[in-house]
Structure formats: structure tokens, C-alpha cells
Design a protein around this motif. Structure first.
Motif, PDB file in Angstrom:
ATOM      1  N   PHE A 196      27.072   4.279 -66.311  1.00  0.00           N
ATOM      2  CA  PHE A 196      28.479   4.651 -66.482  1.00  0.00           C
ATOM      3  C   PHE A 196      29.127   5.164 -65.200  1.00  0.00           C
ATOM      4  CE2 PHE A 196      26.562   5.112 -70.720  1.00  0.00           C
ATOM      5  CZ  PHE A 196      27.338   4.180 -71.397  1.00  0.00           C
ATOM      6  N   ALA A 197      28.449   5.064 -64.094  1.00  0.00           N
ATOM      7  CA  ALA A 197      29.011   5.554 -62.830  1.00  0.00           C
ATOM      8  C   ALA A 197      29.987   4.536 -62.253  1.00  0.00           C
ATOM      9  CB  ALA A 197      27.898   5.821 -61.832  1.00  0.00           C
ATOM     10  N   MET A 198      31.050   5.041 -61.650  1.00  0.00           N
ATOM     11  CA  MET A 198      32.053   4.160 -61.053  1.00  0.00           C
ATOM     12  C   MET A 198      31.555   3.566 -59.740  1.00  0.00           C
ATOM     13  SD  MET A 198      34.557   4.147 -63.129  1.00  0.00           S
ATOM     14  CE  MET A 198      36.118   3.790 -62.431  1.00  0.00           C
ATOM     15  N   MET A 199      30.906   4.378 -58.965  1.00  0.00           N
ATOM     16  CA  MET A 199      30.436   3.937 -57.649  1.00  0.00           C
ATOM     17  C   MET A 199      28.911   4.075 -57.581  1.00  0.00           C
ATOM     18  SD  MET A 199      33.113   3.114 -55.815  1.00  0.00           S
ATOM     19  CE  MET A 199      32.542   3.197 -54.145  1.00  0.00           C
ATOM     20  N   PRO A 200      28.251   3.124 -56.953  1.00  0.00           N
ATOM     21  CA  PRO A 200      26.804   3.263 -56.794  1.00  0.00           C
ATOM     22  C   PRO A 200      26.490   4.372 -55.788  1.00  0.00           C
ATOM     23  CG  PRO A 200      27.585   1.327 -55.618  1.00  0.00           C
ATOM     24  CD  PRO A 200      28.763   1.896 -56.365  1.00  0.00           C
ATOM     25  N   THR A 201      25.373   5.036 -55.995  1.00  0.00           N
ATOM     26  CA  THR A 201      24.939   6.040 -55.023  1.00  0.00           C
ATOM     27  C   THR A 201      24.050   5.373 -53.993  1.00  0.00           C
ATOM     28  OG1 THR A 201      23.045   6.634 -56.380  1.00  0.00           O
ATOM     29  CG2 THR A 201      25.030   7.926 -56.696  1.00  0.00           C
ATOM     30  N   ARG A 202      24.175   5.813 -52.761  1.00  0.00           N
ATOM     31  CA  ARG A 202      23.382   5.249 -51.669  1.00  0.00           C
ATOM     32  C   ARG A 202      22.462   6.340 -51.159  1.00  0.00           C
ATOM     33  NH1 ARG A 202      25.770   0.607 -49.318  1.00  0.00           N
ATOM     34  NH2 ARG A 202      25.016   1.220 -47.271  1.00  0.00           N
ATOM     35  N   GLN A 203      21.182   6.025 -51.059  1.00  0.00           N
ATOM     36  CA  GLN A 203      20.207   7.006 -50.591  1.00  0.00           C
ATOM     37  C   GLN A 203      19.251   6.348 -49.609  1.00  0.00           C
ATOM     38  OE1 GLN A 203      18.350   8.314 -54.228  1.00  0.00           O
ATOM     39  NE2 GLN A 203      19.826   9.959 -54.492  1.00  0.00           N
ATOM     40  N   LYS A 204      18.953   7.108 -48.530  1.00  0.00           N
ATOM     41  CA  LYS A 204      17.944   6.641 -47.584  1.00  0.00           C
ATOM     42  C   LYS A 204      16.569   6.929 -48.155  1.00  0.00           C
ATOM     43  CE  LYS A 204      20.086   6.891 -43.041  1.00  0.00           C
ATOM     44  NZ  LYS A 204      20.044   7.536 -41.741  1.00  0.00           N
TER      45      LYS A 204
END
Length: 195
Positions: A52-60
Motif C-alpha cells: 500500500f505504499a505510494m513510493m518504493p523505499t530504496r536501501q543500500k
């Protein structure tokens, strides 16, 4: 300089980690089977999409590249040391006092290249080319054991050889000498086969 031991060639079972196919750059669901590590750990940004998130999360994340020997595809996989599968025996090259079995190692390299460049398994043969040659004296100064592999696009292999020759005169001399020797062998072996 990093003194850590390379884990290239070790097995890796991707349990509960994110993976990305390097050919399609799409997320992949890898089975819990053993893959072969082909690149030591490095940092990579992974995108994680919540339902349900609008934007994907980016993680190193620390990442290793692995090879699927069945398909020839390679994947970038989150690296968790607990998923590493290494043999307990030391490789022959690191045991002091024992001779290195060069040709056995060269044959293994050629076999791994063959898997990587297998077009039937979705290999990387359309993108690049590689040539690998090795020869070893069997100890009696007469018998030679050799192995060779050429894979991928021929024009890329030719370009790589030409580029290496233009940058290093020693490589140019080796290639010239080998070309002349191969030509003479073809001429003389061809005459012998006709008789």
C-alpha cells in the motif's frame, strides 16, 4: 588493500533475501538452492515495494552476484554471511609445499566460462566475448596439456584481442607468434590428414 579472503566460487543459498536478475533488472524470487558466487560483496541499492505504499523505499545493502548454473542467468542478491556455503578444505593453490595443479584449475575456469556463455541458458553471449587459453608442460618437457575456450560474439573477442595488442606490445608478440604457429600447424596437419 583489502586482506579479506575472496568468496568467489563459494556457494550461496539465498534465504529470505531480495534478488534482482542482472539481465532484466527485475526483482526475482530465487529458490533455496545453491548458487555460485561470481563477484565479491559490494554495496547496491535495492528497491522494496510495500503493497500500500505510494513510493518504493530504496536501501543500500551488501550484495553478491551469483550464477544459476542451470539457466546461465546472474543475479544480484542481498548478502547474508549465514547463507554462505564454503567447503572446509583449502584449495590446492593455498597449501604450502604442494605443487599447484595448474591445468585442472584452467579446465575448471573454461567450464565455468562455458556455462556463463551458454546461449541456451540465457547466457551473456550476445553482449560480449571472451577467449581463454592455457597450456602446461606435463613435466617431461615434451608433452603439453592445453585447454581453450572462446565464447560469445566473435567480433567482440577479436576486438578484445586487438585492443589488448594495441595497449601491450608483449601481448601483440604472443598473438603474432601464436597465429604463425597455428597457421603452420594447420598447413602441416592438413597435409598429413589428406594422406
Amino acid at each position: 588493500m583489502n586482506n579479506q579472503k575472496s568468496i568467489i566460487g563459494c556457494g550461496y543459498i539465498p534465504r529470505k533475501v531480495q534478488a534482482v536478475c542482472l539481465k532484466t533488472d527485475a526483482n526475482a524470487q530465487l529458490g533455496e538452492v545453491e548458487y555460485k558466487i561470481i563477484k565479491d560483496p559490494y554495496e547496491r541499492v535495492f528497491e522494496h515495494r510495500e503493497l500500500f505504499a505510494m513510493m518504493p523505499t530504496r536501501q543500500k545493502r551488501m550484495t553478491v552476484n551469483v550464477l544459476d548454473a542451470n539457466t546461465g542467468l546472474t543475479y544480484a542478491v542481498e548478502y547474508e554471511p549465514a547463507n554462505l556455503v564454503c567447503s572446509t578444505s583449502e584449495p590446492k593453490t593455498s597449501q604450502p609445499g604442494k605443487p599447484v595443479d595448474f591445468i585442472t584449475g584452467a579446465v575448471k575456469i573454461a567450464e565455468e566460462l562455458k556455462v556463463m556463455f551458454d546461449p541456451a541458458g540465457g547466457g551473456i553471449s550476445n553482449k560480449c566475448g571472451v577467449a581463454f587459453f592455457a597450456v602446461s608442460d606435463d613435466g617431461n618437457d615434451e608433452t603439453l596439456t592445453s585447454v581453450g575456450f572462446v565464447g560469445g560474439r566473435g567480433d567482440r573477442v577479436s576486438e578484445a584481442i586487438a585492443s589488448a595488442c594495441s595497449k601491450n606490445p608483449q601481448i601483440l608478440e604472443v598473438v603474432k607468434h601464436a597465429s604463425v604457429k597455428a597457421l603452420f600447424r594447420q598447413i602441416f596437419d592438413g597435409d598429413n590428414k589428406k594422406k
